[in-house]
Design a protein around this motif. Structure first.
Motif, short mmCIF file in Angstrom:
data_model
loop_
_atom_site.label_atom_id
_atom_site.label_comp_id
_atom_site.label_asym_id
_atom_site.label_seq_id
_atom_site.Cartn_x
_atom_site.Cartn_y
_atom_site.Cartn_z
N UNK A 139 49.02 -34.51 71.07
CA UNK A 139 50.28 -35.53 70.73
C UNK A 139 49.97 -37.04 70.69
N UNK A 140 49.56 -37.47 72.16
CA UNK A 140 49.31 -38.95 72.54
C UNK A 140 48.14 -39.13 71.46
N UNK A 141 47.04 -38.49 71.39
CA UNK A 141 45.99 -38.80 70.51
C UNK A 141 46.27 -38.88 69.06
N UNK A 142 47.08 -37.99 68.74
CA UNK A 142 47.56 -38.13 67.23
C UNK A 142 48.45 -39.25 66.99
N UNK A 143 49.48 -39.62 67.82
CA UNK A 143 50.31 -40.78 67.69
C UNK A 143 49.41 -42.03 67.51
N UNK A 144 48.47 -42.12 68.50
CA UNK A 144 47.64 -43.43 68.67
C UNK A 144 46.84 -43.40 67.22
N UNK A 145 46.27 -42.46 66.98
CA UNK A 145 45.55 -42.41 65.59
C UNK A 145 46.38 -42.97 64.42
#
Length: 148
Positions: A18-24
């Motif tokens: 989730x964190x990586x998806x939101x950062x992207x």
């Protein structure tokens, strides 16, 4: 590796995703805003307004996911209790719960667990309950058969 360790690992992996998806998503939105700013200055700015709203939403989601990650770090797997608390697996005849953060359904081996937050409605009902205690949620009565 114990069931608790496996459940916690899965929760951490899903939160990391989730964190990586939101950062992207945030980076994509920032790039779109920058490319819009380089365009014709006479263009309507309504596109940037929507992008800024999306940026703000995703930053809020990112913050929530980072807080969930920090919350998972508080789980002590080596602590055993006879009552439902953070990090407990609570088994009932109907379903199994892992008191951690709101992740949802986790299939592990031939069993299904629901990773839920203590602050969720059902988490609040489970909190501090012991084996053989019962509670009702959505017109279904649950009896706790085991706490791990």
């Amino acid at each position: 590796m114990t069931t608790k360790h496996q459940l916690l690992q899965i929760c951490n992996e899903r939160i990391d995703k989730r964190i990586n998806d939101y950062k992207e998503e945030i980076n994509l939105i920032k790039e779109s805003i920058e490319s819009n700013d380089k365009g014709d200055s006479e263009d309507d700015d309504s596109g940037n307004g929507k992008l800024l709203n999306d940026l703000e939403k995703n930053m809020g989601y990112l913050n929530d996911a980072q807080q969930a990650k920090a919350f998972l770090k508080q789980i002590k797997l080596n602590v055993s209790t006879t009552y439902a608390a953070l990090g407990s697996i609570v088994k009932t005849k109907q379903m199994n719960f892992f008191l951690s953060t709101s992740i949802g359904k986790i299939e592990l081996g031939n069993e299904v667990y629901y990773a839920i937050s203590l602050s969720s409605p059902i988490g609040q009902l489970l909190k501090n309950k012991s084996k053989k205690d019962s509670f009702e949620f959505n017109q279904t009565k649950y009896v706790i058969t085991n706490i791990i």
